[in-house]
Enzyme design. Structure first.
Site, PDB file in Angstrom:
ATOM      1  N   CYS B  81       0.836  -1.203   0.000  1.00  0.00           N
ATOM      2  CA  CYS B  81       0.000   0.000   0.000  1.00  0.00           C
ATOM      3  C   CYS B  81       0.873   1.257   0.000  1.00  0.00           C
ATOM      4  O   CYS B  81       1.551   1.532  -0.973  1.00  0.00           O
ATOM      5  CB  CYS B  81      -0.981  -0.031   1.169  1.00  0.00           C
ATOM      6  SG  CYS B  81      -2.320   1.178   0.977  1.00  0.00           S
ATOM      7  N   HIS B 183      -3.791  -4.968   0.382  1.00  0.00           N
ATOM      8  CA  HIS B 183      -3.262  -5.432   1.671  1.00  0.00           C
ATOM      9  C   HIS B 183      -3.355  -6.957   1.746  1.00  0.00           C
ATOM     10  O   HIS B 183      -4.407  -7.482   2.119  1.00  0.00           O
ATOM     11  CB  HIS B 183      -4.085  -4.824   2.824  1.00  0.00           C
ATOM     12  CG  HIS B 183      -3.879  -3.360   2.986  1.00  0.00           C
ATOM     13  ND1 HIS B 183      -2.913  -2.835   3.809  1.00  0.00           N
ATOM     14  CD2 HIS B 183      -4.492  -2.306   2.410  1.00  0.00           C
ATOM     15  CE1 HIS B 183      -2.947  -1.518   3.740  1.00  0.00           C
ATOM     16  NE2 HIS B 183      -3.895  -1.168   2.897  1.00  0.00           N
ATOM     17  N   GLU B 185      -2.249  -8.857   3.958  1.00  0.00           N
ATOM     18  CA  GLU B 185      -2.513  -9.283   5.343  1.00  0.00           C
ATOM     19  C   GLU B 185      -3.988  -9.129   5.724  1.00  0.00           C
ATOM     20  O   GLU B 185      -4.405  -9.535   6.797  1.00  0.00           O
ATOM     21  CB  GLU B 185      -1.624  -8.508   6.326  1.00  0.00           C
ATOM     22  CG  GLU B 185      -1.928  -7.032   6.470  1.00  0.00           C
ATOM     23  CD  GLU B 185      -1.376  -6.179   5.324  1.00  0.00           C
ATOM     24  OE1 GLU B 185      -0.736  -6.730   4.419  1.00  0.00           O
ATOM     25  OE2 GLU B 185      -1.603  -4.951   5.350  1.00  0.00           O
TER      26      GLU B 185
END
Lengths: 266, 216
Positions: B81, B183, B185
């Site tokens: 990001c 993202h 994660e």
């Protein structure tokens, strides 16, 4: 193509989920971690936790809960309830929340939006708005008033004017709850959603009134919402998320299919 | 001392990045200290927030130099990001802000009239790249951003995403650098697989030792 989001919402008291769910088999329906993991598997696109802990002693419990959930579940988490300051936001983000929702504090001290947007970026600041229809006057367009303190306190503020200000100050997303339709499972307030989504360019999450799959469809089309948030429709086990996603996809909306694949154990 | 270092420059949810790395069986350290970055064998720069603040924090923390040195060393680097956007020459977010200049190009806003931020799950169409091994084409990943990269060299584009008719690079990189606009994660199982692939490649290259941490 960006998909429309389905977001289950949980009320949390002292670190425990207080509204139970029945569509998933749970050992402990109050455990946010187990609940979050099940909803993740079912295809929930994000999760919202609303902390309703009354006592200030219990406030720390929500931080622990966020941390335990974020450590196990790898989808976005939004946390709201009792957020008063940039430092409150920082705590929640550090514990593993991706977005923080502010409601009453944003009305009482709008600078908190700017503070959060400046320190952490607009994308993690959600402004939650509880709106109630004003009595309609002949010749005047429908308008809505903003309420705070969980819908108990009228503010005299016009909802459309307020969301414009909130976005200008740095809100990256709006969570719009209609107090007229909330709890009735009779559909979202589509006119409210449409008025707000036309007024701002940030994504709008529709809340309050989902009871049937077509209510979700209407909010995402006629209402212009980017996401639908619901509690009862899941909690009472009437429809599960894979069913709702298939329904919405069959009607032509872009949806992320529930990820059945489990080669990587979560 | 962990070999995998996550750079903390004061913004966003770093805990989830560390947990995603832990999920792949690797311990990571989250740090704001330049001397820890200097000793890293694998470096991850995550992040959300504004370009200006990010660059200010990196410079004031004395982290920009060590990050650039790390990338120049050829060791595996992952940007996420804002950690991806910071790699370009400059960002137009809130004026013109010079960034790290590792990748040629700039960061520009989505056109007016679109719903911004681009927030939610979107698909990524990727060229053949080992960090996407085992991840089906057009898998969904979670995005949360208002600005997008506009590279000067098409060869650095590894994956693309379309949003309201605008096609933009969502995965970029070259040599030892890989960076995603989304993202991983926060992208469920496919995102965890991306972290696992990235760390496995680092292991295969001998950059880091075998997995040691217990899998959560």
């Amino acid at each position: 193509m960006l998909t429309k989001r389905i977001i289950p919402c949980f009320d949390v008291d002292n670190g425990r989920v207080v509204k139970g769910v029945s569509f998933v088999e749970l050992r402990d329906a109050g455990d946010p971690v187990e609940l979050a993991a099940k909803y993740d598997l079912a295809g929930a696109d994000e999760l919202v936790f609303l902390d309703i802990t009354a006592s200030s002693d219990g406030r720390a419990s929500v931080y622990d809960m966020i941390a335990r959930t974020a450590d196990q579940v790898f989808i976005p988490l939004t946390v709201g309830g009792g957020v008063r300051s940039g430092d409150d936001m920082r705590m929640m983000l550090e514990m593993g929340a991706d977005k923080v929702s502010v409601n009453t504090a944003a009305i009482e001290r709008p600078e908190v939006i700017e503070e959060g947007a400046h320190r952490f970026g607009s994308q993690c600041i959600v402004v939650a708005v509880d709106a109630k229809r004003r009595p309609s006057t002949a010749g005047q367009p429908q308008s809505w008033e903003v309420y705070t303190h969980g819908g108990r306190t009228p503010t005299g503020r016009d909802a459309i004017e307020w969301v414009r200000e909130a976005v200008k100050r740095g809100a990256g997303e709006l969570l719009v709850t209609s107090m007229d339709t909330d709890g009735h499972q009779d559909g979202y307030d589509l006119a409210l959603l449409r008025a707000i989504s036309d007024a701002v360019e940030v994504p709008v999450i529709a809340s309050g009134g989902a009871g049937e799959p077509e209510h979700l469809y209407d909010a995402l089309t006629e209402g212009g919402a980017a996401a639908v948030l619901a509690a009862s429709i899941f909690h009472f086990g009437k429809y599960d998320i894979p069913f709702l996603k298939r329904y919405l996809a069959d009607r032509g909306l872009p949806m992320r299919p529930a990820d059945a694949e489990s080669a990587v154990e979560v | 001392m962990s070999e995998v270092v996550i750079v903390d420059y004061g913004a966003g949810n770093l805990r989830s990045v560390a947990r995603a790395v832990a999920h792949a069986g690797v311990d990571a350290v989250v740090t704001a200290e330049a001397r820890v970055v200097e000793r890293a064998r694998v470096l991850i720069v995550p992040g959300v927030g504004a370009a200006e603040d990010t660059m200010t924090h990196l410079r004031e923390g004395g982290l920009d130099g060590p990050v650039l040195d790390f990338i120049a060393s050829g060791k595996p680097f992952l940007g996420v990001c804002m950690g991806m956007q910071a790699l370009f020459d400059y960002s137009e977010e809130g004026g013109r802000h010079e960034c790290l200049g590792v990748l040629p190009g700039r960061i520009v806003r989505f056109p007016q009239g679109m719903t911004v931020p681009h927030m939610g799950w979107n698909t990524v169409r990727v060229a053949d790249h080992p960090v996407f091994e085992g991840i089906p084409q057009d898998s969904y990943f979670y995005f949360l951003h208002s600005y997008r990269p506009q590279p000067d060299e098409p060869t650095i584009v590894i994956g693309e995403t379309e949003y309201e008719g605008v096609r933009f690079p969502s995965v970029v990189g070259r040599d030892n650098v890989i960076a995603t606009q989304f993202h991983p994660e926060k992208s469920g199982r496919q995102g965890l697989r991306l972290y696992a692939n990235f760390l496995r490649l680092a292991r295969e290259r001998g950059t880091i030792g075998p997995a040691t941490a217990s899998v959560a």
